[in-house]
Motif scaffolding. Sequence first.
Motif, PDB file in Angstrom:
ATOM      1  N   VAL A  57       9.188  -1.957  -6.452  1.00 15.15           N
ATOM      2  CA  VAL A  57       9.190  -0.831  -5.594  1.00 15.15           C
ATOM      3  C   VAL A  57       8.743  -0.256  -4.408  1.00 15.15           C
ATOM      4  CG1 VAL A  57       8.965   1.722  -6.303  1.00 15.15           C
ATOM      5  CG2 VAL A  57       9.317   0.706  -8.535  1.00 15.15           C
ATOM      6  N   VAL A  58       9.018   0.057  -3.322  1.00 23.76           N
ATOM      7  CA  VAL A  58       8.573   0.662  -1.972  1.00 23.76           C
ATOM      8  C   VAL A  58       8.852   1.467  -1.951  1.00 23.76           C
ATOM      9  CG1 VAL A  58       9.294  -0.454   0.363  1.00 23.76           C
ATOM     10  CG2 VAL A  58      10.006  -1.616  -1.483  1.00 23.76           C
ATOM     11  N   LEU A  59       7.345   2.245  -1.452  1.00 20.44           N
ATOM     12  CA  LEU A  59       7.324   3.226  -0.560  1.00 20.44           C
ATOM     13  C   LEU A  59       7.060   3.253   0.746  1.00 20.44           C
ATOM     14  CD1 LEU A  59       4.012   3.443  -3.310  1.00 20.44           C
ATOM     15  CD2 LEU A  59       5.854   4.316  -3.593  1.00 20.44           C
ATOM     16  N   GLN A  60       7.551   3.926   1.007  1.00 23.03           N
ATOM     17  CA  GLN A  60       8.056   4.675   2.572  1.00 23.03           C
ATOM     18  C   GLN A  60       7.938   6.040   3.348  1.00 23.03           C
ATOM     19  OE1 GLN A  60      11.716   1.385   2.691  1.00 23.03           O
ATOM     20  NE2 GLN A  60      12.689   3.078   3.519  1.00 23.03           N
ATOM     21  N   GLY A  61       7.920   5.916   4.590  1.00 20.55           N
ATOM     22  CA  GLY A  61       8.034   6.828   5.337  1.00 20.55           C
ATOM     23  C   GLY A  61       7.210   6.952   5.715  1.00 20.55           C
ATOM     24  N   ALA A  62       7.141   8.442   6.956  1.00 22.52           N
ATOM     25  CA  ALA A  62       5.865   8.759   7.548  1.00 22.52           C
ATOM     26  C   ALA A  62       5.279   9.972   7.050  1.00 22.52           C
ATOM     27  CB  ALA A  62       6.754   9.075   9.163  1.00 22.52           C
ATOM     28  N   SER A  63       5.140  10.411   6.108  1.00 26.81           N
ATOM     29  CA  SER A  63       4.733  10.749   5.025  1.00 26.81           C
ATOM     30  C   SER A  63       3.225  10.296   3.787  1.00 26.81           C
ATOM     31  CB  SER A  63       4.707  12.321   4.576  1.00 26.81           C
ATOM     32  OG  SER A  63       5.337  13.327   5.635  1.00 26.81           O
ATOM     33  N   ALA A  64       2.439  11.263   3.503  1.00 27.40           N
ATOM     34  CA  ALA A  64       1.683   9.938   2.352  1.00 27.40           C
ATOM     35  C   ALA A  64       2.339  10.361   1.343  1.00 27.40           C
ATOM     36  CB  ALA A  64       0.565  11.298   2.291  1.00 27.40           C
ATOM     37  N   ILE A  65       2.809   8.849   0.002  1.00 25.88           N
ATOM     38  CA  ILE A  65       3.036   9.477  -0.974  1.00 25.88           C
ATOM     39  C   ILE A  65       2.183   8.875  -2.223  1.00 25.88           C
ATOM     40  CG2 ILE A  65       4.550   7.897  -2.692  1.00 25.88           C
ATOM     41  CD1 ILE A  65       6.329   7.442  -0.231  1.00 25.88           C
ATOM     42  N   THR A  66       1.579   9.972  -3.461  1.00 26.69           N
ATOM     43  CA  THR A  66       0.701   8.908  -4.420  1.00 26.69           C
ATOM     44  C   THR A  66       1.197   9.198  -5.327  1.00 26.69           C
ATOM     45  OG1 THR A  66      -0.801  11.403  -2.673  1.00 26.69           O
ATOM     46  CG2 THR A  66      -1.308  10.261  -5.084  1.00 26.69           C
ATOM     47  N   VAL A  67       1.253   8.120  -5.781  1.00 29.68           N
ATOM     48  CA  VAL A  67       1.654   7.910  -7.467  1.00 29.68           C
ATOM     49  C   VAL A  67       0.360   8.319  -8.258  1.00 29.68           C
ATOM     50  CG1 VAL A  67       2.557   5.888  -8.514  1.00 29.68           C
ATOM     51  CG2 VAL A  67       2.722   6.699  -6.294  1.00 29.68           C
ATOM     52  N   THR A  68       0.877   9.327  -9.139  1.00 26.82           N
ATOM     53  CA  THR A  68      -0.139   9.370 -10.376  1.00 26.82           C
ATOM     54  C   THR A  68       0.299   8.969 -11.957  1.00 26.82           C
ATOM     55  OG1 THR A  68       0.578  11.617 -10.137  1.00 26.82           O
ATOM     56  CG2 THR A  68      -1.007  11.083  -9.202  1.00 26.82           C
ATOM     57  N   GLY A  69       1.872   8.469 -11.606  1.00 29.40           N
ATOM     58  CA  GLY A  69       2.393   7.759 -12.811  1.00 29.40           C
ATOM     59  C   GLY A  69       2.160   6.841 -13.093  1.00 29.40           C
ATOM     60  N   GLN A  70       2.373   6.564 -14.128  1.00 28.94           N
ATOM     61  CA  GLN A  70       2.072   4.920 -14.444  1.00 28.94           C
ATOM     62  C   GLN A  70       3.084   4.068 -13.650  1.00 28.94           C
ATOM     63  OE1 GLN A  70       2.913   2.994 -18.202  1.00 28.94           O
ATOM     64  NE2 GLN A  70       1.354   2.100 -18.652  1.00 28.94           N
ATOM     65  N   VAL A  71       2.242   3.130 -13.444  1.00 34.80           N
ATOM     66  CA  VAL A  71       3.790   1.613 -12.363  1.00 34.80           C
ATOM     67  C   VAL A  71       4.449  -0.347 -13.529  1.00 34.80           C
ATOM     68  CG1 VAL A  71       4.650   0.631 -10.392  1.00 34.80           C
ATOM     69  CG2 VAL A  71       3.455   3.157 -10.599  1.00 34.80           C
ATOM     70  N   THR A  72       5.425   0.504 -14.106  1.00 37.14           N
ATOM     71  CA  THR A  72       5.636  -0.818 -15.582  1.00 37.14           C
ATOM     72  C   THR A  72       6.808  -1.929 -14.981  1.00 37.14           C
ATOM     73  OG1 THR A  72       5.251  -0.908 -17.895  1.00 37.14           O
ATOM     74  CG2 THR A  72       6.167   0.927 -16.357  1.00 37.14           C
ATOM     75  N   GLY A  73       6.384  -2.895 -15.896  1.00 45.62           N
ATOM     76  CA  GLY A  73       7.880  -3.434 -15.407  1.00 45.62           C
ATOM     77  C   GLY A  73       7.041  -4.648 -15.582  1.00 45.62           C
ATOM     78  N   SER A  74       8.292  -5.503 -14.579  1.00 48.55           N
ATOM     79  CA  SER A  74       7.923  -7.110 -14.358  1.00 48.55           C
ATOM     80  C   SER A  74       8.114  -7.394 -13.123  1.00 48.55           C
ATOM     81  CB  SER A  74       9.067  -7.609 -14.764  1.00 48.55           C
ATOM     82  OG  SER A  74      10.137  -7.619 -14.594  1.00 48.55           O
ATOM     83  N   GLY A  75       8.590  -6.139 -12.240  1.00 47.44           N
ATOM     84  CA  GLY A  75       8.386  -5.433 -10.466  1.00 47.44           C
ATOM     85  C   GLY A  75       7.450  -5.923 -10.134  1.00 47.44           C
ATOM     86  N   GLY A  76       7.492  -5.673  -8.199  1.00 47.35           N
ATOM     87  CA  GLY A  76       6.571  -5.296  -7.914  1.00 47.35           C
ATOM     88  C   GLY A  76       6.279  -4.342  -7.099  1.00 47.35           C
ATOM     89  N   LEU A  77       4.847  -3.869  -6.404  1.00 45.82           N
ATOM     90  CA  LEU A  77       4.653  -3.037  -5.942  1.00 45.82           C
ATOM     91  C   LEU A  77       4.943  -2.696  -4.378  1.00 45.82           C
ATOM     92  CD1 LEU A  77       4.620   0.814  -6.241  1.00 45.82           C
ATOM     93  CD2 LEU A  77       2.362   0.227  -6.227  1.00 45.82           C
ATOM     94  N   ILE A  78       5.409  -2.205  -3.309  1.00 46.02           N
ATOM     95  CA  ILE A  78       5.232  -2.676  -1.466  1.00 46.02           C
ATOM     96  C   ILE A  78       4.832  -1.186  -0.952  1.00 46.02           C
ATOM     97  CG2 ILE A  78       5.808  -3.450   0.602  1.00 46.02           C
ATOM     98  CD1 ILE A  78       8.024  -4.713  -1.576  1.00 46.02           C
ATOM     99  N   SER A  79       4.134  -0.986  -0.319  1.00 45.05           N
ATOM    100  CA  SER A  79       3.866   0.075   0.964  1.00 45.05           C
ATOM    101  C   SER A  79       4.579  -0.444   1.865  1.00 45.05           C
ATOM    102  CB  SER A  79       2.305   0.263   1.365  1.00 45.05           C
ATOM    103  OG  SER A  79       2.110   0.942   2.552  1.00 45.05           O
ATOM    104  N   GLY A  80       5.978  -0.109   2.302  1.00 46.36           N
ATOM    105  CA  GLY A  80       6.334  -0.724   3.239  1.00 46.36           C
ATOM    106  C   GLY A  80       6.331  -0.360   5.120  1.00 46.36           C
ATOM    107  N   SER A  81       6.831  -0.934   5.478  1.00 44.87           N
ATOM    108  CA  SER A  81       6.128  -1.126   6.915  1.00 44.87           C
ATOM    109  C   SER A  81       7.721  -0.136   7.732  1.00 44.87           C
ATOM    110  CB  SER A  81       6.563  -2.782   7.510  1.00 44.87           C
ATOM    111  OG  SER A  81       7.978  -2.993   7.772  1.00 44.87           O
ATOM    112  N   ALA A  82       9.282   0.795   7.158  1.00 48.13           N
ATOM    113  CA  ALA A  82       9.932   1.046   7.332  1.00 48.13           C
ATOM    114  C   ALA A  82       9.843   2.679   7.809  1.00 48.13           C
ATOM    115  CB  ALA A  82      11.007   1.680   6.571  1.00 48.13           C
ATOM    116  N   ASN A  83       9.406   3.273   9.347  1.00 49.81           N
ATOM    117  CA  ASN A  83       9.252   4.787   9.802  1.00 49.81           C
ATOM    118  C   ASN A  83       7.240   4.495   9.318  1.00 49.81           C
ATOM    119  OD1 ASN A  83      12.056   5.194  10.076  1.00 49.81           O
ATOM    120  ND2 ASN A  83      12.180   5.413   7.955  1.00 49.81           N
TER     121      ASN A  83
END
Length: 279
Positions: free
Chosen positions: A29-55
């Motif tokens: 799951v990639v979080l990207q963009g010029a504004s802030a993103i807040t994840v308060t829900g649970q992130v689950t599963g076998s994948g990863g979490l990325i703070s992306g470099s786009a924009n």
Amino acid sequence: SSFARIQADADTLTLAGTIDSSTNSSTSVVLQGASAITVTGQVTGSGGLISGSANVGPGSIRTVSNDTNNFTGRAQASGGVLAFTSVANAGTASALGAGTVTPTIGLASGTSNATLSYIGTDPLGHSTTRDINLGSGTLGDHTATIEANGTGPLGLGPVSSTTTGTKTLVLTGTNTGGNSIGAITPGTATAVSVTKDGAGTWILTGANTYAGNTTVNNGTLALADNAQLKFVLGATSGVNNSLSGAGTVSLEGDFVIDTAAADSLPSGSWTLENVTTLP
């Protein structure tokens, strides 16, 4: 690899529901963009979490605050700021997940600078032995910053790199407790240097073999007992790396002098110069 991208370019985006990356360990799951993103829900599963470099912009702060996140893929700050409220050892849930892949935490990518920022409120702080990789995925020169801005201290595992390029690791933050980091080694990086910024304290606890400069601009950098710092003698004179800066340095560990280049000298001796009193 496959990616599910979530982008915010205007107002702050808050994600309160569950995010499931359970397709396979290559899904992130990639979080990207010029504004802030807040994840308060649970992130689950076998994948990863990325703070992306786009924009990426000044407002690109991606915050994960659910301490029950149990995704087992990598937590990666490829760009912007990835702020987190907790971290734990592999297999244990935390805001940065329970990562069991290797390396379990990535910081910066290619020529994109990135920041990991600890903002936990537990007065005892958080710690992990999970390894940190500088420049996961793509080669390039970049600055990788770790901020200890929590109420309690932050303890991190070893740092290395699986890509080429010149890496600068910046240790900073406002916490003046015993923030610590494991052995910093170059891996396949062309060079790794360390800079200490901010009013806080960081302790080097491992057998550090990076051969770049160590610069203490502010606050305190300590070398723990039984830890080591490496210096490389030049081929003809001096050293190829240095320890300098206006900040405070506390040295209780060992200095390792690499004489591989100096061994080529047919004769002569080496003298330590400009050595002040060490605490």
